[in-house]
Design a protein around this motif. Structure first.
Motif, PDB file in Angstrom:
ATOM      1  N   UNK A  67      -0.248  -4.692   6.889  1.00 21.00           N
ATOM      2  CA  UNK A  67      -1.122  -4.569   5.722  1.00 21.00           C
ATOM      3  C   UNK A  67      -0.614  -3.497   4.764  1.00 21.00           C
ATOM      4  N   UNK A  68      -0.169  -2.366   5.313  1.00 25.13           N
ATOM      5  CA  UNK A  68       0.330  -1.289   4.466  1.00 25.13           C
ATOM      6  C   UNK A  68       1.646  -1.662   3.799  1.00 25.13           C
ATOM      7  N   UNK A  69       2.515  -2.330   4.539  1.00 27.39           N
ATOM      8  CA  UNK A  69       3.828  -2.701   3.989  1.00 27.39           C
ATOM      9  C   UNK A  69       3.709  -3.641   2.792  1.00 27.39           C
ATOM     10  N   UNK A  70       2.701  -4.470   2.777  1.00 29.85           N
ATOM     11  CA  UNK A  70       2.508  -5.360   1.628  1.00 29.85           C
ATOM     12  C   UNK A  70       2.396  -4.560   0.335  1.00 29.85           C
ATOM     13  N   UNK A  71       1.753  -3.412   0.408  1.00 31.68           N
ATOM     14  CA  UNK A  71       1.584  -2.566  -0.768  1.00 31.68           C
ATOM     15  C   UNK A  71       2.766  -1.622  -0.959  1.00 31.68           C
ATOM     16  N   UNK A  72       3.240  -1.038   0.124  1.00 36.37           N
ATOM     17  CA  UNK A  72       4.316  -0.048   0.018  1.00 36.37           C
ATOM     18  C   UNK A  72       5.611  -0.650  -0.509  1.00 36.37           C
ATOM     19  N   UNK A  73       5.908  -1.885  -0.120  1.00 37.33           N
ATOM     20  CA  UNK A  73       7.146  -2.507  -0.609  1.00 37.33           C
ATOM     21  C   UNK A  73       7.066  -2.783  -2.107  1.00 37.33           C
ATOM     22  N   UNK A  74       5.883  -3.073  -2.610  1.00 37.98           N
ATOM     23  CA  UNK A  74       5.717  -3.273  -4.050  1.00 37.98           C
ATOM     24  C   UNK A  74       5.847  -1.941  -4.801  1.00 37.98           C
ATOM     25  N   UNK A  75       5.325  -0.874  -4.195  1.00 47.71           N
ATOM     26  CA  UNK A  75       5.410   0.462  -4.795  1.00 47.71           C
ATOM     27  C   UNK A  75       6.820   1.039  -4.743  1.00 47.71           C
ATOM     28  N   UNK A  76       7.629   0.503  -3.791  1.00 46.99           N
ATOM     29  CA  UNK A  76       8.938   1.063  -3.476  1.00 46.99           C
ATOM     30  C   UNK A  76       8.828   2.487  -2.934  1.00 46.99           C
ATOM     31  N   UNK A  77       7.724   2.713  -2.219  1.00 44.04           N
ATOM     32  CA  UNK A  77       7.522   4.022  -1.581  1.00 44.04           C
ATOM     33  C   UNK A  77       6.450   3.891  -0.503  1.00 44.04           C
ATOM     34  N   UNK A  78       6.673   4.548   0.616  1.00 47.34           N
ATOM     35  CA  UNK A  78       5.644   4.611   1.651  1.00 47.34           C
ATOM     36  C   UNK A  78       6.154   5.317   2.886  1.00 47.34           C
ATOM     37  N   UNK A  79       5.224   5.885   3.637  1.00 49.02           N
ATOM     38  CA  UNK A  79       5.539   6.564   4.886  1.00 49.02           C
ATOM     39  C   UNK A  79       4.587   6.040   5.960  1.00 49.02           C
ATOM     40  N   UNK A  80       5.157   5.524   7.037  1.00 51.38           N
ATOM     41  CA  UNK A  80       4.357   5.070   8.172  1.00 51.38           C
ATOM     42  C   UNK A  80       4.779   5.859   9.395  1.00 51.38           C
ATOM     43  N   UNK A  81       3.802   6.372  10.127  1.00 47.98           N
ATOM     44  CA  UNK A  81       4.070   7.045  11.396  1.00 47.98           C
ATOM     45  C   UNK A  81       3.176   6.422  12.461  1.00 47.98           C
TER      46      UNK A  81
END
Length: 262
Positions: free
Chosen positions: A125-139
């Motif tokens: 679910x998070x990757x769907x948004x983070x890939x569009x933003x071209x930024x994200x951190x998942x731990x």
């Protein structure tokens, strides 16, 4: 200490233990934190502890076994705040060291559904948004039980090995999109995991055996001869969420007092 002012962070299982320590540290450095979990009373305690923080904390009732609820948690945060900068998948339950023979179908399903399937749902679910933003951190919060074969029971071990594999794949695959995915692998940490697991599992809960039955186990196994604190883990989580960790992805950081280094 990093400044997370204006950052939007979602923490599953952020009500207690490692999750709570992470929520408080993030809020104290200016982040807006959304807790997704099922223990509403514990979440209220966490929110009260963060009342003087420079950031803010809110709670969304979320059972990570329910894909619709997880999607609603992540999509709702993005709808409200415009983006998601970090995801910490901490929701997890324990199997009481149940062996293969002693693990019921119901216990196996519950452990896998919360620890592995729930982590996957949140990451997706998070990757769907983070890939569009071209930024994200998942731990993701794994365990030394995701690296060795005899730290925990069979279902917990399988689930945490799955989290490690999931982390390595996602970390490599989405690096090109500006998203890092890492995991922490805690050793013996002082948290209410067993009590929470008994509460969540209900009639499927096994007897929650734990470290302390053999008083010599800890000094014999852990070079530091003590249990860790939730803050020992949250410090690494927060580092991996920060821009100081820009070149780290697909990694599983072990924090165990030297246990697996022996």
């Amino acid at each position: 200490m990093s400044d997370f002012s204006g950052r939007i962070m979602v923490v599953t299982g952020g009500e207690t233990g490692i999750g709570r320590a992470t929520v408080l540290e993030l809020a104290n450095t200016g982040a807006t934190v959304v807790i997704g979990g099922i223990l509403a009373d514990k979440a209220e305690e966490t929110i009260a502890l963060a009342k003087d923080a420079s950031g803010s904390v809110e709670f969304v009732q979320t059972d990570v076994r329910d894909v619709k609820a997880v999607d609603a948690l992540i999509d709702g945060a993005v709808a409200k705040y415009g983006r998601i900068d970090g995801l910490i998948c901490n929701a997890g339950i324990f199997d009481g060291f149940a062996s293969g023979i002693d693990t019921s179908d119901a216990l196996w399903d519950q452990i896998i559904d919360v620890n592995l399937r729930g982590t996957f749902y949140a990451c997706r679910a998070a990757l769907r948004h983070m890939t569009k933003q071209k930024y994200g951190r998942i731990v993701n919060v794994a365990s030394v039980g995701g690296l060795t074969g005899m730290a925990d029971g069979v279902s917990y071990t399988a689930s945490k090995h799955g989290v490690v594999g999931l982390t390595r794949h996602l970390g490599c695959y989405y690096a090109k999109d500006g998203v890092t995915v890492n995991a922490v692998c805690p050793g013996v940490i002082v948290t209410p995991l067993r009590d929470n697991s008994t509460r969540i599992l209900g009639e499927d809960a096994p007897v929650m055996a734990g470290v302390g039955v053999d008083p010599e186990w800890l000094p014999r196994t852990v070079p530091m001869a003590r249990k860790g604190e939730p803050e020992d883990i949250s410090a690494m989580i927060v580092f991996l969420l920060s821009d100081r960790a820009n070149y780290i992805t697909g990694q599983c950081m072990t924090i165990d007092g030297g246990w697996t280094a022996k």
